[in-house]
Design a protein around this motif. Structure first.
Motif, PDB file in Angstrom:
ATOM      1  N   GLU A 167     -30.766 -82.177 -15.391  1.00 50.97           N
ATOM      2  CA  GLU A 167     -30.589 -83.422 -14.637  1.00 50.97           C
ATOM      3  C   GLU A 167     -31.927 -83.947 -14.130  1.00 50.97           C
ATOM      4  O   GLU A 167     -32.198 -85.150 -14.185  1.00 50.97           O
ATOM      5  CB  GLU A 167     -29.638 -83.196 -13.454  1.00 50.97           C
ATOM      6  CG  GLU A 167     -28.184 -82.985 -13.878  1.00 50.97           C
ATOM      7  CD  GLU A 167     -27.272 -82.803 -12.683  1.00 50.97           C
ATOM      8  OE1 GLU A 167     -27.752 -82.963 -11.539  1.00 50.97           O
ATOM      9  OE2 GLU A 167     -26.080 -82.496 -12.879  1.00 50.97           O
ATOM     10  N   ARG A 168     -32.762 -83.058 -13.609  1.00 48.26           N
ATOM     11  CA  ARG A 168     -34.068 -83.490 -13.099  1.00 48.26           C
ATOM     12  C   ARG A 168     -34.947 -84.004 -14.226  1.00 48.26           C
ATOM     13  O   ARG A 168     -35.657 -84.989 -14.076  1.00 48.26           O
ATOM     14  CB  ARG A 168     -34.761 -82.323 -12.373  1.00 48.26           C
ATOM     15  CG  ARG A 168     -36.114 -82.689 -11.774  1.00 48.26           C
ATOM     16  CD  ARG A 168     -36.001 -83.841 -10.815  1.00 48.26           C
ATOM     17  NE  ARG A 168     -37.308 -84.304 -10.367  1.00 48.26           N
ATOM     18  CZ  ARG A 168     -37.501 -85.444  -9.715  1.00 48.26           C
ATOM     19  NH1 ARG A 168     -36.478 -86.251  -9.455  1.00 48.26           N
ATOM     20  NH2 ARG A 168     -38.706 -85.791  -9.333  1.00 48.26           N
ATOM     21  N   ILE A 187     -41.096 -78.778 -16.659  1.00 51.38           N
ATOM     22  CA  ILE A 187     -39.653 -78.584 -16.849  1.00 51.38           C
ATOM     23  C   ILE A 187     -39.360 -78.236 -18.309  1.00 51.38           C
ATOM     24  O   ILE A 187     -38.544 -77.349 -18.597  1.00 51.38           O
ATOM     25  CB  ILE A 187     -38.876 -79.851 -16.434  1.00 51.38           C
ATOM     26  CG1 ILE A 187     -38.973 -80.055 -14.913  1.00 51.38           C
ATOM     27  CG2 ILE A 187     -37.411 -79.736 -16.836  1.00 51.38           C
ATOM     28  CD1 ILE A 187     -38.375 -81.363 -14.431  1.00 51.38           C
ATOM     29  N   ASP A 237     -37.032 -92.736  -5.708  1.00 45.41           N
ATOM     30  CA  ASP A 237     -35.570 -92.621  -5.815  1.00 45.41           C
ATOM     31  C   ASP A 237     -34.867 -93.421  -4.729  1.00 45.41           C
ATOM     32  O   ASP A 237     -33.761 -93.915  -4.916  1.00 45.41           O
ATOM     33  CB  ASP A 237     -35.147 -91.145  -5.710  1.00 45.41           C
ATOM     34  CG  ASP A 237     -35.715 -90.312  -6.838  1.00 45.41           C
ATOM     35  OD1 ASP A 237     -35.671 -90.787  -7.993  1.00 45.41           O
ATOM     36  OD2 ASP A 237     -36.203 -89.200  -6.567  1.00 45.41           O
ATOM     37  N   PRO A 271     -32.640 -83.204  -1.923  1.00 43.17           N
ATOM     38  CA  PRO A 271     -33.283 -82.442  -2.998  1.00 43.17           C
ATOM     39  C   PRO A 271     -34.794 -82.403  -2.805  1.00 43.17           C
ATOM     40  O   PRO A 271     -35.393 -83.388  -2.358  1.00 43.17           O
ATOM     41  CB  PRO A 271     -32.901 -83.229  -4.257  1.00 43.17           C
ATOM     42  CG  PRO A 271     -31.714 -84.047  -3.874  1.00 43.17           C
ATOM     43  CD  PRO A 271     -31.895 -84.362  -2.430  1.00 43.17           C
ATOM     44  N   GLU A 325     -37.046 -82.501  -4.935  1.00 44.69           N
ATOM     45  CA  GLU A 325     -37.772 -83.387  -5.847  1.00 44.69           C
ATOM     46  C   GLU A 325     -37.511 -84.867  -5.564  1.00 44.69           C
ATOM     47  O   GLU A 325     -38.042 -85.744  -6.262  1.00 44.69           O
ATOM     48  CB  GLU A 325     -37.388 -83.075  -7.305  1.00 44.69           C
ATOM     49  CG  GLU A 325     -35.945 -83.421  -7.670  1.00 44.69           C
ATOM     50  CD  GLU A 325     -34.970 -82.324  -7.326  1.00 44.69           C
ATOM     51  OE1 GLU A 325     -33.781 -82.440  -7.705  1.00 44.69           O
ATOM     52  OE2 GLU A 325     -35.394 -81.337  -6.678  1.00 44.69           O
ATOM     53  N   ALA A 342     -29.212 -78.081 -13.455  1.00 45.04           N
ATOM     54  CA  ALA A 342     -29.988 -78.867 -12.486  1.00 45.04           C
ATOM     55  C   ALA A 342     -31.332 -79.264 -13.076  1.00 45.04           C
ATOM     56  O   ALA A 342     -31.817 -80.389 -12.843  1.00 45.04           O
ATOM     57  CB  ALA A 342     -30.177 -78.063 -11.203  1.00 45.04           C
ATOM     58  N   LEU A 343     -31.941 -78.366 -13.841  1.00 43.10           N
ATOM     59  CA  LEU A 343     -33.207 -78.694 -14.501  1.00 43.10           C
ATOM     60  C   LEU A 343     -33.026 -79.823 -15.517  1.00 43.10           C
ATOM     61  O   LEU A 343     -33.880 -80.720 -15.631  1.00 43.10           O
ATOM     62  CB  LEU A 343     -33.776 -77.447 -15.199  1.00 43.10           C
ATOM     63  CG  LEU A 343     -34.559 -76.452 -14.330  1.00 43.10           C
ATOM     64  CD1 LEU A 343     -34.915 -75.221 -15.156  1.00 43.10           C
ATOM     65  CD2 LEU A 343     -35.821 -77.114 -13.776  1.00 43.10           C
ATOM     66  N   GLU A 355     -44.882 -82.919 -14.154  1.00 45.72           N
ATOM     67  CA  GLU A 355     -43.612 -82.270 -13.802  1.00 45.72           C
ATOM     68  C   GLU A 355     -42.701 -82.203 -15.017  1.00 45.72           C
ATOM     69  O   GLU A 355     -42.027 -81.179 -15.248  1.00 45.72           O
ATOM     70  CB  GLU A 355     -42.917 -83.048 -12.674  1.00 45.72           C
ATOM     71  CG  GLU A 355     -41.606 -82.397 -12.240  1.00 45.72           C
ATOM     72  CD  GLU A 355     -40.858 -83.218 -11.199  1.00 45.72           C
ATOM     73  OE1 GLU A 355     -39.766 -82.770 -10.777  1.00 45.72           O
ATOM     74  OE2 GLU A 355     -41.338 -84.306 -10.820  1.00 45.72           O
ATOM     75  N   ALA A 390     -33.934 -87.484 -15.001  1.00 49.38           N
ATOM     76  CA  ALA A 390     -34.342 -88.427 -13.955  1.00 49.38           C
ATOM     77  C   ALA A 390     -35.825 -88.772 -14.078  1.00 49.38           C
ATOM     78  O   ALA A 390     -36.217 -89.937 -14.021  1.00 49.38           O
ATOM     79  CB  ALA A 390     -34.043 -87.843 -12.576  1.00 49.38           C
ATOM     80  N   VAL A 391     -36.654 -87.737 -14.267  1.00 41.78           N
ATOM     81  CA  VAL A 391     -38.098 -87.974 -14.390  1.00 41.78           C
ATOM     82  C   VAL A 391     -38.404 -88.748 -15.668  1.00 41.78           C
ATOM     83  O   VAL A 391     -39.239 -89.649 -15.688  1.00 41.78           O
ATOM     84  CB  VAL A 391     -38.868 -86.634 -14.360  1.00 41.78           C
ATOM     85  CG1 VAL A 391     -40.355 -86.871 -14.609  1.00 41.78           C
ATOM     86  CG2 VAL A 391     -38.650 -85.936 -13.022  1.00 41.78           C
TER      87      VAL A 391
END
Length: 636
Positions: A122-123, A102, A183, A61, A63, A119-120, A98, A126-127
């Motif tokens: 999920e990101r 988002i 990560d 990925p 990111e 996907a956004l 970031e 995570a962030v």
């Protein structure tokens, strides 16, 4: 999370990695193992995006954040340790920005069910999780805790980076990598310069780490403690085991044994089938059976035995010219950097033919003392004197500064050799496992183990009567350590070695200098007697700031167990000493035999009196060892 598919990396006609595929999932803890030079460091560089493979694909990925600790690194200057470590928190602001971006994009989009929208989400999670993890404590507190865990003192925080040894600079870089909270962590031999307490702290940190970890290490206990999966690189291919290191060793042997048994069974079946075909090929009544078996052989999926890497170093140091009786000496020596003494009042004397070890905690001054001996560092106080006709060969820790990264392997030797042909240099490099087109590789792409081998090869180009080796086994596998030790045992010059490896030093050195608390203390005897005197079991125990607490004996059964274990240790020490004495007797007999040959047919320049005196000295020494052997044998 990140996948390699069919990765091949070649240098000319030499293929380092051949169609390698690997997938790393979230939170996995992986040990990457294999022989020196097999491609472990290169694989980490491919995962980090530093090396582009010849062919194959990498799926990661955009990111994905990666924290990479290489074996060899450049360090900044002009900042304090704490200021340099704090620079990693610039990524926290980047992550916060970031997250804001988002959030704005999600507010504007209406395709709630699309893969891109999910996907956004999920990101964002995570962030957000990462920022939440990092927001628990102030950044300066987290930095201080990490530095303390890796062995730094509060008083070290304000010291400039350039005043620390290479080992402590590596700890600083490790702190920066850990604090960046990526990560995936890619760690190339992180324990090489860590003391025992820092290794234990790092083990706990990595086990609890909320991300993936891939680590290269020769420390079996560390791998068993941290990892749950072992990936082996062997002859360009990968074998994947979903177990820690010790279990991998067992499964690997079982797999090879099963593979060999299956191969042998299939070969017997093939042999019998071919024999049947050859016997009845032209017999009409058997033609159908013959054709059937021919087709069966053609369709047979033939078992192949995995190749195993049995290559090993072939070392023999050139004979050394005779030096003066005293190779190096100093009295009331003080040495250090930038007006700060690392140790004071040191008195050291190293005589011709002695094999001496410098031991002690990282940063106490072992390398500093070595640099004074080599003339690289001028003493602050005290008297220093050297012997007549001393020709030193020096293996330093910081090979990245000594070896020219833009040069090739063969070029490095060509610029240091005198009177060697290219063919001879190729043969020498072959002995150090540089084969074929590998000799044309740039030094900059070599692993730590390969650089160690190249630096040792340079020492072979000329005859030295003093070898000064600073942590020569740091990047070596067990087999290479054994070969180097055997070569040093046969070396007829003077040896000074810095090492934390008890097995490597055992039977090799007969005198130690411990650098501790700003002082240098002499110990006459081998490693075992030194450890008995210090009441510790291994040289790694020297790295503890405080004594390890001893558990109380709760009952008689526990006391009996401890007694039994102590008796077992004593017996092992006794047997090891017997083996050492036997080797010394054998070695002295060989030396006496050589002197006898010279006395029987002396050359014009042979000093008969000196030869006779030397012969009698060795005879007395042999008789003393023989007497000790008799006494020791009665105790077994």
């Amino acid at each position: 999370m990140i996948s390699l598919c069919g990765i091949t990396l070649s240098y000319g006609s030499f293929t380092l990695l051949d169609k390698v595929s690997l997938h790393i999932s979230e939170n996995e803890k992986i040990g990457l193992v294999g022989r020196n030079g097999c491609g472990k460091s290169t694989l980490l560089k491919i995962l980090n995006g530093e090396v582009v493979p010849t062919s194959g694909s990498i799926d990661r990925p955009s990111e994905l954040s990666v924290g990479y600790l290489p074996q060899i690194m450049k360090h900044t200057k002009g900042k304090s340790i704490i200021d340099e470590v704090m620079t990693v928190f610039a990524s926290t602001k980047k992550a916060s920005d970031e997250l804001d971006a988002i959030s704005r994009e999600l507010a504007e989009r209406t395709d709630y069910e699309s893969p891109a929208y999910l996907a956004l989400i999920e990101r964002m999670n995570a962030v957000s999780d990462r920022l939440e993890l990092e927001s628990g404590e102030p950044e300066n507190v987290r930095a201080a805790k990490t530095l303390l865990g890796l062995g730094f003192l509060d008083s070290d925080f304000g010291r400039p980076v350039e005043t620390f040894s290479e080992g402590w600079k590596m700890r600083m870089e490790l702190a920066k990598v850990l604090l960046s909270s990526p990560d995936i962590l890619l760690l190339d031999e992180p324990t090489n310069h860590l003391d025992i307490e820092s290794i234990e702290w790092l083990e706990d940190y990595l086990k609890a780490y909320r991300g993936a970890v891939m680590v290269v290490s020769h420390d079996r206990h560390f791998l068993d403690s941290v990892t749950t999966r072992t990936v082996e690189i062997v002859l360009g291919h990968i074998e994947d085991y979903k177990v820690p290191y010790s279990q991998y060793l067992v499964l690997r042997e079982e797999r090879l044994a099963q593979q060999k048994a299956s191969y042998d069974n299939q070969q017997r079946m093939i042999e019998k089938t071919e024999d049947f075909i050859n016997r009845f090929r032209y017999k009409p009544t058997k033609s159908n059976q013959v054709q059937s078996r021919i087709k069966a052989l053609e369709k047979l999926d033939r078992i192949e035995i995995d190749e195993t890497d049995t290559s090993s170093l072939r070392l023999r140091f050139p004979p050394s010219p005779r030096s003066g009786d005293v190779v190096f000496g100093c009295e009331d020596l003080s040495a250090g950097y930038d007006g700060r003494a690392v140790f004071t009042g040191a008195t050291v004397e190293i005589r011709r033919g002695e094999k001496v070890a410098f031991v002690g905690r990282n940063g106490e001054g072992k390398t500093t003392l070595m640099r004074v001996i080599m003339g690289e560092l001028q003493p602050m106080e005290g008297k220093v004197y050297g012997g007549h006709n001393v020709n030193p060969g020096y293996y330093a820790q910081n090979q990245e500064d000594i070896l020219d990264g833009s040069d090739t392997v063969i070029g490095t030797l060509e610029r240091s050799s005198a009177g060697w042909t290219v063919s001879q240099l190729r043969d020498l490099l072959g002995a150090f496992l540089f084969k074929g087109d590998e000799i044309e590789k740039k030094v900059s792409v070599l692993s730590g183990g390969e650089r160690a081998r190249l630096a040792l090869a340079k020492l072979m180009l000329r005859s030295h009567n003093l070898l000064a080796l600073d942590e020569p086994t740091n990047h070596m596998d067990i087999r290479s350590k054994d070969v180097l030790k055997e070569a040093l045992l046969k070396y007829d010059g003077t040896l000074i070695v810095v090492s934390h490896d008890r097995d490597f030093l055992s039977g090799l050195v007969d005198k130690l200098y411990e650098v501790r608390d700003g002082k240098v203390r002499e110990h006459l005897g081998d490693v075992s007697s030194f450890l008995r005197k210090r009441k510790i079991e291994s040289l790694s125990e020297l790295e503890r700031k405080f004594p390890k607490p001893v558990a109380k004996k709760e009952n008689e059964a526990q006391a009996a167990f401890q007694k039994s274990r102590a008796e077992s240790r004593e017996k092992k020490k006794l047997l090891a000493r017997i083996e050492f004495v036997e080797k010394k007797v054998s070695s002295l007999e060989d030396e006496m035999a050589e002197i006898e040959k010279k006395l029987a047919s002396p050359a014009e320049n042979d000093d008969i009196l000196e030869l006779t005196r030397n012969y009698l000295d060795k005879k007395m020494e042999k008789e003393a060892f023989e007497s000790e052997w008799v006494d020791l044998s009665e105790k077994v």
